[in-house]
Design a protein around this motif. Structure first.
Motif, mmCIF file in Angstrom:
data_model
loop_
_atom_site.group_PDB
_atom_site.id
_atom_site.type_symbol
_atom_site.label_atom_id
_atom_site.label_comp_id
_atom_site.label_asym_id
_atom_site.label_seq_id
_atom_site.Cartn_x
_atom_site.Cartn_y
_atom_site.Cartn_z
ATOM 1 N N ARG A 20 -22.437 -28.427 -41.246
ATOM 2 C CA ARG A 20 -22.197 -29.844 -40.978
ATOM 3 C C ARG A 20 -22.244 -30.131 -39.473
ATOM 4 N NH1 ARG A 20 -17.286 -32.270 -44.022
ATOM 5 N NH2 ARG A 20 -18.469 -34.166 -43.598
ATOM 6 N N ALA A 21 -21.715 -29.203 -38.663
ATOM 7 C CA ALA A 21 -21.779 -29.377 -37.206
ATOM 8 C C ALA A 21 -23.222 -29.350 -36.726
ATOM 9 C CB ALA A 21 -20.961 -28.286 -36.511
ATOM 10 N N CYS A 22 -24.028 -28.438 -37.263
ATOM 11 C CA CYS A 22 -25.448 -28.379 -36.883
ATOM 12 C C CYS A 22 -26.168 -29.649 -37.321
ATOM 13 C CB CYS A 22 -26.115 -27.148 -37.492
ATOM 14 S SG CYS A 22 -25.608 -25.590 -36.746
ATOM 15 N N PHE A 23 -25.843 -30.130 -38.510
ATOM 16 C CA PHE A 23 -26.456 -31.374 -38.978
ATOM 17 C C PHE A 23 -26.142 -32.518 -38.017
ATOM 18 C CE2 PHE A 23 -26.237 -35.373 -41.311
ATOM 19 C CZ PHE A 23 -27.515 -35.429 -41.846
ATOM 20 N N ARG A 24 -24.865 -32.643 -37.636
ATOM 21 C CA ARG A 24 -24.487 -33.706 -36.695
ATOM 22 C C ARG A 24 -25.193 -33.518 -35.357
ATOM 23 N NH1 ARG A 24 -19.439 -32.347 -38.582
ATOM 24 N NH2 ARG A 24 -18.832 -31.497 -36.556
ATOM 25 N N TYR A 25 -25.216 -32.284 -34.873
ATOM 26 C CA TYR A 25 -25.852 -31.995 -33.583
ATOM 27 C C TYR A 25 -27.322 -32.398 -33.603
ATOM 28 C CZ TYR A 25 -27.348 -29.542 -29.412
ATOM 29 O OH TYR A 25 -27.868 -29.249 -28.182
ATOM 30 N N ASN A 26 -27.998 -32.066 -34.664
ATOM 31 C CA ASN A 26 -29.436 -32.329 -34.749
ATOM 32 C C ASN A 26 -29.755 -33.816 -34.922
ATOM 33 O OD1 ASN A 26 -29.979 -29.602 -34.417
ATOM 34 N ND2 ASN A 26 -29.887 -29.202 -36.615
ATOM 35 N N GLN A 27 -28.730 -34.637 -35.232
ATOM 36 C CA GLN A 27 -28.928 -36.081 -35.377
ATOM 37 C C GLN A 27 -28.578 -36.867 -34.111
ATOM 38 O OE1 GLN A 27 -30.431 -36.886 -38.277
ATOM 39 N NE2 GLN A 27 -30.229 -34.710 -38.684
ATOM 40 N N ILE A 28 -27.975 -36.208 -33.127
ATOM 41 C CA ILE A 28 -27.552 -36.906 -31.906
ATOM 42 C C ILE A 28 -28.774 -37.316 -31.099
ATOM 43 C CG2 ILE A 28 -26.305 -36.682 -29.709
ATOM 44 C CD1 ILE A 28 -24.468 -34.644 -31.121
ATOM 45 N N ASP A 29 -28.769 -38.540 -30.612
ATOM 46 C CA ASP A 29 -29.848 -38.994 -29.735
ATOM 47 C C ASP A 29 -29.926 -38.057 -28.527
ATOM 48 O OD1 ASP A 29 -31.295 -40.387 -27.654
ATOM 49 O OD2 ASP A 29 -31.004 -42.233 -28.792
ATOM 50 N N PRO A 30 -31.108 -37.525 -28.210
ATOM 51 C CA PRO A 30 -31.226 -36.568 -27.108
ATOM 52 C C PRO A 30 -30.709 -37.074 -25.767
ATOM 53 C CG PRO A 30 -33.219 -36.547 -28.425
ATOM 54 C CD PRO A 30 -32.375 -37.685 -28.930
ATOM 55 N N LYS A 31 -30.629 -38.382 -25.579
ATOM 56 C CA LYS A 31 -30.138 -38.890 -24.293
ATOM 57 C C LYS A 31 -28.625 -38.752 -24.141
ATOM 58 C CE LYS A 31 -29.612 -43.777 -25.568
ATOM 59 N NZ LYS A 31 -30.120 -45.128 -25.333
ATOM 60 N N HIS A 32 -27.920 -38.434 -25.228
ATOM 61 C CA HIS A 32 -26.466 -38.301 -25.182
ATOM 62 C C HIS A 32 -26.069 -36.856 -24.893
ATOM 63 C CE1 HIS A 32 -26.022 -42.427 -26.360
ATOM 64 N NE2 HIS A 32 -26.629 -42.225 -27.519
ATOM 65 N N HIS A 33 -26.301 -36.433 -23.654
ATOM 66 C CA HIS A 33 -26.080 -35.046 -23.251
ATOM 67 C C HIS A 33 -24.623 -34.616 -23.408
ATOM 68 C CE1 HIS A 33 -30.130 -34.792 -21.695
ATOM 69 N NE2 HIS A 33 -29.933 -35.908 -21.016
ATOM 70 N N LYS A 34 -23.692 -35.479 -23.009
ATOM 71 C CA LYS A 34 -22.276 -35.105 -23.073
ATOM 72 C C LYS A 34 -21.830 -34.875 -24.506
ATOM 73 C CE LYS A 34 -20.806 -37.287 -18.766
ATOM 74 N NZ LYS A 34 -19.986 -38.340 -18.151
ATOM 75 N N GLU A 35 -22.276 -35.707 -25.420
ATOM 76 C CA GLU A 35 -21.918 -35.556 -26.829
ATOM 77 C C GLU A 35 -22.497 -34.260 -27.396
ATOM 78 O OE1 GLU A 35 -22.378 -37.963 -31.067
ATOM 79 O OE2 GLU A 35 -23.050 -38.916 -29.210
ATOM 80 N N ARG A 36 -23.735 -33.972 -27.029
ATOM 81 C CA ARG A 36 -24.377 -32.735 -27.493
ATOM 82 C C ARG A 36 -23.602 -31.514 -26.981
ATOM 83 N NH1 ARG A 36 -30.566 -33.096 -25.873
ATOM 84 N NH2 ARG A 36 -30.509 -30.986 -26.702
ATOM 85 N N LYS A 37 -23.278 -31.519 -25.677
ATOM 86 C CA LYS A 37 -22.565 -30.371 -25.101
ATOM 87 C C LYS A 37 -21.183 -30.204 -25.723
ATOM 88 C CE LYS A 37 -24.808 -29.442 -20.798
ATOM 89 N NZ LYS A 37 -24.630 -28.958 -19.448
ATOM 90 N N ALA A 38 -20.496 -31.295 -25.950
ATOM 91 C CA ALA A 38 -19.154 -31.221 -26.535
ATOM 92 C C ALA A 38 -19.202 -30.605 -27.925
ATOM 93 C CB ALA A 38 -18.525 -32.612 -26.580
ATOM 94 N N LEU A 39 -20.190 -30.957 -28.712
ATOM 95 C CA LEU A 39 -20.288 -30.412 -30.061
ATOM 96 C C LEU A 39 -20.553 -28.906 -30.012
ATOM 97 C CD1 LEU A 39 -21.815 -32.217 -33.060
ATOM 98 C CD2 LEU A 39 -21.775 -29.742 -32.920
ATOM 99 N N ILE A 40 -21.463 -28.477 -29.137
ATOM 100 C CA ILE A 40 -21.747 -27.036 -29.004
ATOM 101 C C ILE A 40 -20.510 -26.288 -28.513
ATOM 102 C CG2 ILE A 40 -23.053 -25.325 -27.655
ATOM 103 C CD1 ILE A 40 -24.684 -26.476 -29.937
ATOM 104 N N ARG A 41 -19.805 -26.863 -27.542
ATOM 105 C CA ARG A 41 -18.583 -26.219 -27.046
ATOM 106 C C ARG A 41 -17.551 -26.044 -28.162
ATOM 107 N NH1 ARG A 41 -19.383 -29.313 -21.912
ATOM 108 N NH2 ARG A 41 -19.952 -27.711 -20.390
ATOM 109 N N GLY A 42 -17.470 -27.008 -29.055
ATOM 110 C CA GLY A 42 -16.540 -26.918 -30.165
ATOM 111 C C GLY A 42 -16.980 -25.951 -31.250
ATOM 112 N N LEU A 43 -18.271 -25.687 -31.328
ATOM 113 C CA LEU A 43 -18.817 -24.817 -32.365
ATOM 114 C C LEU A 43 -18.841 -23.358 -31.938
ATOM 115 C CD1 LEU A 43 -20.284 -24.592 -35.132
ATOM 116 C CD2 LEU A 43 -22.419 -25.078 -33.910
ATOM 117 N N PHE A 44 -19.256 -23.087 -30.696
ATOM 118 C CA PHE A 44 -19.417 -21.712 -30.211
ATOM 119 C C PHE A 44 -18.071 -21.094 -29.844
ATOM 120 C CE2 PHE A 44 -24.078 -21.857 -28.507
ATOM 121 C CZ PHE A 44 -24.520 -22.246 -29.756
#
Length: 197
Positions: free
Chosen positions: A29-53
């Motif tokens: 589910r985290a990967c699904f959300r990550y892959n749907q994030i608009d690429p311009k939203h860098h902070k949101e993308r990084k936060a999700l990876i930080r929470g997953l890894f």
């Protein structure tokens, strides 16, 4: 000992265990959300990876799409970059050093299955760690199999299948991946084959 504990330390385990199924669903589910994030939203993308890894440093970029089994077994060093379609089956720990680059379609597999079909058909699995040293470049469409260590400063050529340890400071290519040559001081002079910088 739980199936999760067995998995992480390299003992045979049952992937059908409910705790592991729930953990995989969380990661999916985290990967699904990550892959749907608009690429311009860098902070949101990084936060999700930080929470997953398990652990990240300040500088990293994981291009979309990205897939993993659990996430909690992945550790990346500073200045990590992976291109599109990275897949990490992190049933065992995957440790990636600093200044590491992955081309597109890199796949890291820590999971494996018994050779004999009767044992394999029981659902029993195993997982063995993967370690990638600092300053490593992994070419596109490379597969890294369980229980592999890639030494610092090395390059793995595109399309390789890495089944055994690769020493530091070498270029290795092929299926199975083998050392082609050492990296030398003379290599500083060139950016591609015989093209001078």
């Amino acid at each position: 000992m739980t199936e999760k504990e067995k998995m992480i330390i390299g003992l045979p385990y049952m992937a059908s265990d409910r705790v592991l199924q729930k953990a995989r669903l969380v990661a999916q589910r985290a990967c699904f959300r990550y892959n749907q994030i608009d690429p311009k939203h860098h902070k949101e993308r990084k936060a999700l990876i930080r929470g997953l890894f398990n652990s990240t440093e300040a500088l990293f970029c994981v291009e979309q799409p990205f897939y993993c089994d659990y996430g909690f077994n992945i550790t990346i060093g500073n200045n990590f970059f992976s291109n599109y379609h990275l897949t990490i089956l992190d049933c065992a720990p995957v440790t990636i050093g600093e200044n590491v680059m992955f081309g597109p379609n890199v796949a890291i597999y820590t999971a494996g299955h018994p050779i004999h079909y009767e044992t394999r058909n029981t659902g029993l699995e195993y997982a063995l760690p993967v370690n990638i040293g600092n300053n490593v470049w992994i070419g596109g469409n490379t597969v890294i199999n369980p229980n592999v260590n890639i030494g610092e400063n090395s390059i793995i050529g595109s399309g390789s299948v890495v089944t055994k340890d690769i020493p530091p400071n070498v270029i290795a290519v092929g299926n199975p991946c083998k050392v082609l040559r050492e990296i030398t001081e003379d290599d500083k002079r060139y950016y591609y084959k015989n093209r001078l910088i």
